[in-house]
Design an enzyme around this catalytic site. Structure first.
Site, PDB file in Angstrom:
ATOM      1  N   ASP A  30       0.849  -1.195   0.000  1.00  0.00           N
ATOM      2  CA  ASP A  30       0.000   0.000   0.000  1.00  0.00           C
ATOM      3  C   ASP A  30       0.882   1.242   0.000  1.00  0.00           C
ATOM      4  O   ASP A  30       1.941   1.256   0.620  1.00  0.00           O
ATOM      5  CB  ASP A  30      -0.970   0.030   1.199  1.00  0.00           C
ATOM      6  CG  ASP A  30      -2.227   0.832   0.880  1.00  0.00           C
ATOM      7  OD1 ASP A  30      -3.298   0.214   0.683  1.00  0.00           O
ATOM      8  OD2 ASP A  30      -2.131   2.076   0.779  1.00  0.00           O
ATOM      9  N   LEU A 154     -16.789 -10.703  -1.930  1.00  0.00           N
ATOM     10  CA  LEU A 154     -16.969 -10.640  -0.470  1.00  0.00           C
ATOM     11  C   LEU A 154     -17.916  -9.512  -0.082  1.00  0.00           C
ATOM     12  O   LEU A 154     -18.047  -8.522  -0.799  1.00  0.00           O
ATOM     13  CB  LEU A 154     -15.627 -10.484   0.240  1.00  0.00           C
ATOM     14  CG  LEU A 154     -14.787  -9.209   0.044  1.00  0.00           C
ATOM     15  CD1 LEU A 154     -15.296  -8.043   0.859  1.00  0.00           C
ATOM     16  CD2 LEU A 154     -13.349  -9.484   0.398  1.00  0.00           C
ATOM     17  N   CYS A 263     -19.964  -0.003  -2.927  1.00  0.00           N
ATOM     18  CA  CYS A 263     -20.020  -0.775  -4.177  1.00  0.00           C
ATOM     19  C   CYS A 263     -21.331  -0.692  -4.951  1.00  0.00           C
ATOM     20  O   CYS A 263     -21.318  -0.259  -6.097  1.00  0.00           O
ATOM     21  CB  CYS A 263     -19.614  -2.207  -3.889  1.00  0.00           C
ATOM     22  SG  CYS A 263     -17.854  -2.248  -3.496  1.00  0.00           S
TER      23      CYS A 263
HETATM   24  N1  LIG Z   1     -15.218  -3.131  -0.337  1.00  0.00           N
HETATM   25  C1  LIG Z   1     -15.760  -4.250  -0.767  1.00  0.00           C
HETATM   26  O1  LIG Z   1     -16.517  -4.898  -0.036  1.00  0.00           O
HETATM   27  C2  LIG Z   1     -15.503  -4.768  -2.140  1.00  0.00           C
HETATM   28  C3  LIG Z   1     -14.812  -4.021  -3.074  1.00  0.00           C
HETATM   29  N2  LIG Z   1     -14.632  -4.495  -4.349  1.00  0.00           N
HETATM   30  C4  LIG Z   1     -13.847  -3.712  -5.324  1.00  0.00           C
HETATM   31  O2  LIG Z   1     -12.464  -3.880  -4.997  1.00  0.00           O
HETATM   32  C5  LIG Z   1     -11.738  -2.671  -5.233  1.00  0.00           C
HETATM   33  C6  LIG Z   1     -11.062  -2.221  -3.950  1.00  0.00           C
HETATM   34  O3  LIG Z   1     -12.058  -1.891  -3.015  1.00  0.00           O
HETATM   35  P1  LIG Z   1     -11.709  -1.620  -1.476  1.00  0.00           P
HETATM   36  O4  LIG Z   1     -10.847  -2.726  -0.976  1.00  0.00           O
HETATM   37  O5  LIG Z   1     -12.975  -1.309  -0.791  1.00  0.00           O
HETATM   38  O6  LIG Z   1     -10.812  -0.301  -1.635  1.00  0.00           O
HETATM   39  P2  LIG Z   1     -10.239   0.693  -0.540  1.00  0.00           P
HETATM   40  O7  LIG Z   1     -10.485   2.051  -1.076  1.00  0.00           O
HETATM   41  O8  LIG Z   1     -10.740   0.315   0.814  1.00  0.00           O
HETATM   42  O9  LIG Z   1      -8.665   0.400  -0.556  1.00  0.00           O
HETATM   43  C7  LIG Z   1      -7.835   0.618  -1.656  1.00  0.00           C
HETATM   44  C8  LIG Z   1      -6.395   0.718  -1.165  1.00  0.00           C
HETATM   45  O10 LIG Z   1      -5.506   0.815  -2.290  1.00  0.00           O
HETATM   46  C9  LIG Z   1      -4.434   1.671  -1.958  1.00  0.00           C
HETATM   47  N3  LIG Z   1      -3.763   2.146  -3.185  1.00  0.00           N
HETATM   48  C10 LIG Z   1      -4.209   3.019  -4.120  1.00  0.00           C
HETATM   49  N4  LIG Z   1      -3.281   3.176  -5.094  1.00  0.00           N
HETATM   50  C11 LIG Z   1      -2.230   2.396  -4.779  1.00  0.00           C
HETATM   51  C12 LIG Z   1      -0.976   2.115  -5.391  1.00  0.00           C
HETATM   52  N5  LIG Z   1      -0.610   2.680  -6.548  1.00  0.00           N
HETATM   53  N6  LIG Z   1      -0.144   1.251  -4.778  1.00  0.00           N
HETATM   54  C13 LIG Z   1      -0.494   0.664  -3.600  1.00  0.00           C
HETATM   55  N7  LIG Z   1      -1.665   0.886  -2.986  1.00  0.00           N
HETATM   56  C14 LIG Z   1      -2.533   1.738  -3.560  1.00  0.00           C
HETATM   57  C15 LIG Z   1      -5.087   2.767  -1.141  1.00  0.00           C
HETATM   58  O11 LIG Z   1      -4.131   3.449  -0.350  1.00  0.00           O
HETATM   59  C16 LIG Z   1      -6.099   1.954  -0.311  1.00  0.00           C
HETATM   60  O12 LIG Z   1      -5.532   1.554   0.927  1.00  0.00           O
HETATM   61  C17 LIG Z   1     -12.770  -1.696  -5.802  1.00  0.00           C
HETATM   62  O13 LIG Z   1     -12.733  -1.792  -7.210  1.00  0.00           O
HETATM   63  C18 LIG Z   1     -14.095  -2.215  -5.279  1.00  0.00           C
HETATM   64  O14 LIG Z   1     -15.171  -1.865  -6.114  1.00  0.00           O
HETATM   65  C19 LIG Z   1     -15.060  -5.730  -4.732  1.00  0.00           C
HETATM   66  C20 LIG Z   1     -15.735  -6.539  -3.837  1.00  0.00           C
HETATM   67  C21 LIG Z   1     -16.000  -6.131  -2.468  1.00  0.00           C
HETATM   68  O1  LIG Z   2     -18.751  -5.489  -4.716  1.00  0.00           O
HETATM   69  C1  LIG Z   2     -18.852  -5.322  -3.521  1.00  0.00           C
HETATM   70  O2  LIG Z   2     -18.280  -4.453  -2.894  1.00  0.00           O
HETATM   71  C2  LIG Z   2     -19.743  -6.188  -2.694  1.00  0.00           C
HETATM   72  O3  LIG Z   2     -21.018  -5.499  -2.608  1.00  0.00           O
HETATM   73  C3  LIG Z   2     -21.985  -6.145  -1.795  1.00  0.00           C
HETATM   74  O4  LIG Z   2     -21.511  -6.288  -0.460  1.00  0.00           O
HETATM   75  P1  LIG Z   2     -21.614  -5.104   0.641  1.00  0.00           P
HETATM   76  O5  LIG Z   2     -21.838  -3.794  -0.044  1.00  0.00           O
HETATM   77  O6  LIG Z   2     -20.441  -5.252   1.516  1.00  0.00           O
HETATM   78  O7  LIG Z   2     -22.880  -5.441   1.542  1.00  0.00           O
HETATM   79  P2  LIG Z   2     -24.336  -6.071   1.309  1.00  0.00           P
HETATM   80  O8  LIG Z   2     -24.589  -7.011   2.401  1.00  0.00           O
HETATM   81  O9  LIG Z   2     -24.511  -6.561  -0.064  1.00  0.00           O
HETATM   82  O10 LIG Z   2     -25.266  -4.803   1.549  1.00  0.00           O
HETATM   83  C4  LIG Z   2     -25.226  -3.682   0.687  1.00  0.00           C
HETATM   84  C5  LIG Z   2     -26.326  -2.712   1.054  1.00  0.00           C
HETATM   85  O11 LIG Z   2     -27.598  -3.256   0.720  1.00  0.00           O
HETATM   86  C6  LIG Z   2     -28.487  -3.169   1.824  1.00  0.00           C
HETATM   87  N1  LIG Z   2     -29.412  -4.322   1.773  1.00  0.00           N
HETATM   88  C7  LIG Z   2     -28.927  -5.588   1.667  1.00  0.00           C
HETATM   89  C8  LIG Z   2     -29.785  -6.659   1.590  1.00  0.00           C
HETATM   90  C9  LIG Z   2     -31.177  -6.463   1.626  1.00  0.00           C
HETATM   91  O12 LIG Z   2     -32.004  -7.395   1.553  1.00  0.00           O
HETATM   92  N2  LIG Z   2     -31.622  -5.182   1.730  1.00  0.00           N
HETATM   93  C10 LIG Z   2     -30.789  -4.103   1.807  1.00  0.00           C
HETATM   94  O13 LIG Z   2     -31.249  -2.950   1.886  1.00  0.00           O
HETATM   95  C11 LIG Z   2     -27.585  -3.158   3.057  1.00  0.00           C
HETATM   96  O14 LIG Z   2     -28.224  -2.529   4.137  1.00  0.00           O
HETATM   97  C12 LIG Z   2     -26.404  -2.365   2.548  1.00  0.00           C
HETATM   98  O15 LIG Z   2     -26.625  -0.980   2.679  1.00  0.00           O
HETATM   99  C13 LIG Z   2     -22.230  -7.556  -2.353  1.00  0.00           C
HETATM  100  O16 LIG Z   2     -23.158  -8.246  -1.517  1.00  0.00           O
HETATM  101  C14 LIG Z   2     -20.932  -8.356  -2.442  1.00  0.00           C
HETATM  102  O17 LIG Z   2     -21.175  -9.619  -3.036  1.00  0.00           O
HETATM  103  C15 LIG Z   2     -19.942  -7.558  -3.297  1.00  0.00           C
HETATM  104  O18 LIG Z   2     -18.692  -8.223  -3.352  1.00  0.00           O
END
Ligand SMILES: NC(=O)C1=CN([C@@H]2O[C@H](COP(=O)(O)OP(=O)(O)OC[C@H]3O[C@@H](n4cnc5c(N)ncnc54)[C@H](O)[C@@H]3O)[C@@H](O)[C@H]2O)C=CC1
Ligand SMILES: O=C(O)[C@H]1O[C@H](OP(=O)(O)OP(=O)(O)OC[C@H]2O[C@@H](n3ccc(=O)[nH]c3=O)[C@H](O)[C@@H]2O)[C@H](O)[C@@H](O)[C@@H]1O
Length: 436
Positions: A30, A154, A263
């Site tokens: 990071d 996730l 997301c």
């Molecule tokens: N948050 C979630 O639950 C999920 C997120 N995603 C996707 O995954 C991606 C990442 O999401 P998050 O983990 O939430 O992001 P985040 O914003 O929490 O973390 C991203 C990290 O990357 C670092 N970073 C940025 N540029 C960098 C570089 N050049 N070298 C090293 N580190 C660098 C930042 O400092 C930060 O710590 C996004 O595209 C998101 O849409 C997919 C599934 C679940």
């Molecule tokens: O791409 C992503 O970041 C992730 O986005 C969501 O995960 P997340 O946003 O962490 O949480 P969810 O449990 O999906 O809830 C998302 C939002 O929907 C709302 N929600 C969820 C379920 C439901 O029945 N109703 C509802 O209003 C929750 O309150 C919350 O605000 C997806 O569930 C993951 O599979 C995906 O990887």
């Protein structure tokens, strides 16, 4: 296997910790030096159940290390993963600047010998694998690299559990040796039907389609709840009735204040933007987004109705600030918009969240009082709004709650309370689409 994972947010850090737990040798990168220092000391910068224990265990086992630069670890890695943010740009598209920077850094770091697999774990527009490959080749035209898409599914709040028990692993690559390496990397997590192999573009599309489907499901049930309110039906019964059809399923059908988080909102918009740039008008995505934007303001309408058009001077208690339970993530949390509107209307707002209180501060107006306990939040309140359904709020005794309050109005923004128990206790209870 040796892995370099770039970005230590929810996706990068959880993946790094879980892959090291499975026995792989992982270096997480990071740019933020303080974050790397904190991680090296075994402290997780995010609240995620079970994460810190596994982080500490694998650091001690010597399988998990952290760095601010990928140039040392990348050349000796079997797989390099990109897990940086792809936030929403002004036009709704995914902002790709972080992914492009990492691609350049990878191009600079890799030598011309060896075969490298670069995996995009970030959620990215269709065609990004090709773009990343081009950027890497612009930095070093001789490097033999397969750029693949392995999207992440996730959920925050259960990220470790979801990663360790995936419904499926999608591997998007058209290159046989890269496929073999990625199947081997994931073999302790998924085999057989649980591994979906596609080309790069389909894998990228799968991620947007999955999130947009789930977001649409939520907007659909919210629309049904809103209609139920108008016609005198009860959304709980409606969900029981439709959810028992296996084609529909009862999962992800909780009516409430709509989806927040980092997301769904941005991914629905990014997919719509992607469609538009290919001259297709995505009507259903527009509708899902519009319904969701409106849904979070429902408590405000109800308060105005209850208090004859003015909530000035009314003390409103907010239960829950994070965008969902079991996380401290405040990105696009409904609480932010609701609280700003309440303050604008002259209400006195007291708010509580068991975990997200500190994370919430920068998003909220200064005159909101953040209190330590839920009891202090609703003491002397004219109305209570449940925004995030943390377990501890569900165990509130309605009789005790009413005794503490000045008024008797409770808005259950997540349909999490027992409506009958609340009404029987003498509370004026409002749930989303919950006519009795
Ligand atoms: N948050 C979630 O639950 C999920 C997120 N995603 C996707 O995954 C991606 C990442 O999401 P998050 O983990 O939430 O992001 P985040 O914003 O929490 O973390 C991203 C990290 O990357 C670092 N970073 C940025 N540029 C960098 C570089 N050049 N070298 C090293 N580190 C660098 C930042 O400092 C930060 O710590 C996004 O595209 C998101 O849409 C997919 C599934 C679940
Ligand atoms: O791409 C992503 O970041 C992730 O986005 C969501 O995960 P997340 O946003 O962490 O949480 P969810 O449990 O999906 O809830 C998302 C939002 O929907 C709302 N929600 C969820 C379920 C439901 O029945 N109703 C509802 O209003 C929750 O309150 C919350 O605000 C997806 O569930 C993951 O599979 C995906 O990887």
């Amino acid at each position: 296997m040796k892995l370099t994972i770039v970005g230590t947010g929810y996706v990068g850090l959880v993946s790094g910790v879980c892959f090291s737990e499975l026995g792989h040798e992982v270096v997480c990168i990071d740019k933020m030096e303080d974050k790397v220092a904190q991680l090296r000391s075994g402290k997780s910068p995010i609240y995620e159940p079970g994460l810190e224990e596994l982080l500490q265990k694998n650091i001690q086992a010597g399988r998990l290390t952290f760095d601010t630069d990928l140039s040392t670890s990348a050349p000796s890695s079997d797989v390099i993963m990109i897990a940086v943010g792809t936030p929403q740009a002004e036009d709704g598209s995914a902002d790709m600047k972080y992914v492009h920077t990492v691609a350049k850094e990878i191009g600079q770091a890799l030598p011309s010998t060896g075969q490298y697999v670069v995996v995009n774990k970030s959620t990215v527009p269709v065609g990004t694998a090709d773009q990343v490959k081009e950027i890497i080749h612009n930095m070093n035209e001789d490097v033999d690299v397969a750029v693949c898409s392995v999207p992440e599914f996730l959920r925050e709040g259960s990220a470790v559990k979801d990663t360790m028990n995936p419904d499926r692993i999608v591997i998007g690559t058209s290159i046989p040796w890269a496929k073999a390496r990625l199947v081997q990397l994931h073999e302790k997590l998924a085999t057989g039907d649980k591994i979906v192999i596609t080309n790069e573009k389909s894998a990228e599309m799968i991620k947007y389609a999955a999130n947009s489907f789930l977001a649409t499901k939520i907007s659909f049930i919210n629309e049904m709840a809103n209609i139920s309110e108008h016609v005198g039906a009860n959304i709980d019964d409606v969900v029981r009735g439709i959810g028992s059809d296996r084609r529909i399923s009862p999962h992800f059908l909780n009516a409430g204040l709509g989806y927040g988080g980092s997301c769904f909102p941005k991914d629905v918009k990014a997919l719509a933007n992607m469609a538009e740039t290919h001259n297709y008008e995505p009507q259903m995505l527009y509708a899902a987004d519009r319904i969701n934007e409106r849904q979070r303001f429902k408590p405000l309408d109800q308060l105005l109705k209850k208090f004859n058009g003015s909530i000035e001077g009314k003390q409103i208690a907010i239960l829950g600030l994070a965008f969902k339970p079991n996380t401290d993530d405040m990105r696009y949390a409904p609480s932010i918009d609701i609280i700003h509107e309440l303050v604008k209307a002259g209400s006195i707002v007291r708010a509580h969240d068991p975990i997200a209180q500190n994370a919430a501060k920068p998003f909220l107006p200064n005159n909101v009082t953040l209190v330590e306990t839920m009891e202090e939040t609703y003491a002397h309140a004219d109305a209570v709004i449940l925004i995030t359904e943390w377990a501890e709020y569900k165990s509130i005794d309605p009789t005790d709650l009413l005794a503490q309050m000045r008024g008797n109005f409770v808005i259950d923004g997540r349909n999490a309370f027992d409506a009958d128990a609340y009404k029987n206790a003498g509370i004026d209870y409002y749930g989303i689409g919950r006519n009795s």
